[in-house]
Design a protein around this motif. Structure first.
Motif, PDB file in Angstrom:
ATOM      1  N   ARG A  31      23.367   1.146 -17.031  1.00  0.00           N
ATOM      2  CA  ARG A  31      23.044   1.821 -15.772  1.00  0.00           C
ATOM      3  C   ARG A  31      23.541   3.259 -15.791  1.00  0.00           C
ATOM      4  N   PHE A  32      24.723   3.482 -16.336  1.00  0.00           N
ATOM      5  CA  PHE A  32      25.268   4.828 -16.470  1.00  0.00           C
ATOM      6  C   PHE A  32      24.292   5.735 -17.229  1.00  0.00           C
ATOM      7  N   TYR A  33      23.818   5.278 -18.385  1.00  0.00           N
ATOM      8  CA  TYR A  33      22.907   6.113 -19.169  1.00  0.00           C
ATOM      9  C   TYR A  33      21.511   6.172 -18.568  1.00  0.00           C
ATOM     10  N   ASP A  34      21.076   5.118 -17.874  1.00  0.00           N
ATOM     11  CA  ASP A  34      19.792   5.197 -17.171  1.00  0.00           C
ATOM     12  C   ASP A  34      19.851   6.286 -16.110  1.00  0.00           C
ATOM     13  N   LEU A  35      20.940   6.306 -15.344  1.00  0.00           N
ATOM     14  CA  LEU A  35      21.105   7.339 -14.315  1.00  0.00           C
ATOM     15  C   LEU A  35      21.144   8.729 -14.929  1.00  0.00           C
ATOM     16  N   MET A  36      21.839   8.858 -16.046  1.00  0.00           N
ATOM     17  CA  MET A  36      21.929  10.149 -16.717  1.00  0.00           C
ATOM     18  C   MET A  36      20.537  10.645 -17.115  1.00  0.00           C
ATOM     19  N   ASP A  37      19.700   9.711 -17.533  1.00  0.00           N
ATOM     20  CA  ASP A  37      18.336  10.056 -17.948  1.00  0.00           C
ATOM     21  C   ASP A  37      17.420  10.337 -16.752  1.00  0.00           C
ATOM     22  N   LEU A  38      17.655   9.662 -15.636  1.00  0.00           N
ATOM     23  CA  LEU A  38      16.724   9.703 -14.506  1.00  0.00           C
ATOM     24  C   LEU A  38      17.057  10.738 -13.441  1.00  0.00           C
ATOM     25  N   GLU A  39      18.322  10.979 -13.204  1.00  0.00           N
ATOM     26  CA  GLU A  39      18.735  11.807 -12.073  1.00  0.00           C
ATOM     27  C   GLU A  39      18.944  13.267 -12.482  1.00  0.00           C
ATOM     28  N   PRO A  40      18.187  14.194 -11.884  1.00  0.00           N
ATOM     29  CA  PRO A  40      18.338  15.615 -12.222  1.00  0.00           C
ATOM     30  C   PRO A  40      19.755  16.148 -12.030  1.00  0.00           C
ATOM     31  N   VAL A  41      20.521  15.565 -11.108  1.00  0.00           N
ATOM     32  CA  VAL A  41      21.881  16.036 -10.852  1.00  0.00           C
ATOM     33  C   VAL A  41      22.786  15.852 -12.079  1.00  0.00           C
ATOM     34  N   TYR A  42      22.387  14.990 -13.021  1.00  0.00           N
ATOM     35  CA  TYR A  42      23.177  14.745 -14.227  1.00  0.00           C
ATOM     36  C   TYR A  42      22.602  15.446 -15.459  1.00  0.00           C
TER      37      TYR A  42
END
Length: 137
Positions: A31-42
């Protein structure tokens, strides 16, 4: 006495066990890396990683298993983590530290990690993330 030995002596679970063992740690890391890939803020921390995150996912999973009191997969593969030395080639400042932390906190929330444990983990993660800084700002 280490945290793991202390937990065993008190008959309590390690953080690794409380997260659900390897399955729970893998879910959190994914989930951490999915968010990193999906969320522009990261996007700032995403740029520090390779085009594909598969290797990064595995390395963080292996590291966290041992760090949380489970199997020492990372050490078995690579030896001592030497986190700061391994991260030195990447420009890590306050913005990158804060993005990493926000991404991990969001992942813990979305994975329904017990709030008290998530708070303790976030405090530990922050200490490590701050220690990784090697540039100003």
């Amino acid at each position: 006495m280490s945290a793991d030995a202390d937990a065993a002596a008190q008959g309590t679970q390690t953080p690794f066990e409380r997260l659900g063992g390897e399955t729970g740690v893998r879910t959190l890391v994914d989930r951490f890396y999915d968010l990193m890939d999906l969320e522009p803020v990261y996007a700032g921390i995403r740029r520090l990683h390779p085009a594909t995150l598969d290797g990064s996912r595995d390395k963080l999973f292996w590291f966290l298993c041992g760090w949380l009191g489970g199997p020492s997969h990372y050490i078995e593969r690579y030896g001592h983590p030497r986190l700061r030395a391994r991260h030195m080639p990447y420009a890590i400042g306050i913005a990158e530290r804060d993005q990493w932390m926000a991404c991990m906190i969001q992942a813990m929330e979305e994975c329904a990690v017990d709030p008290a444990m998530a708070q303790r983990l976030a405090e530990s993660f922050f200490g490590t993330a701050d220690w990784m800084r090697n540039k100003g700002g």
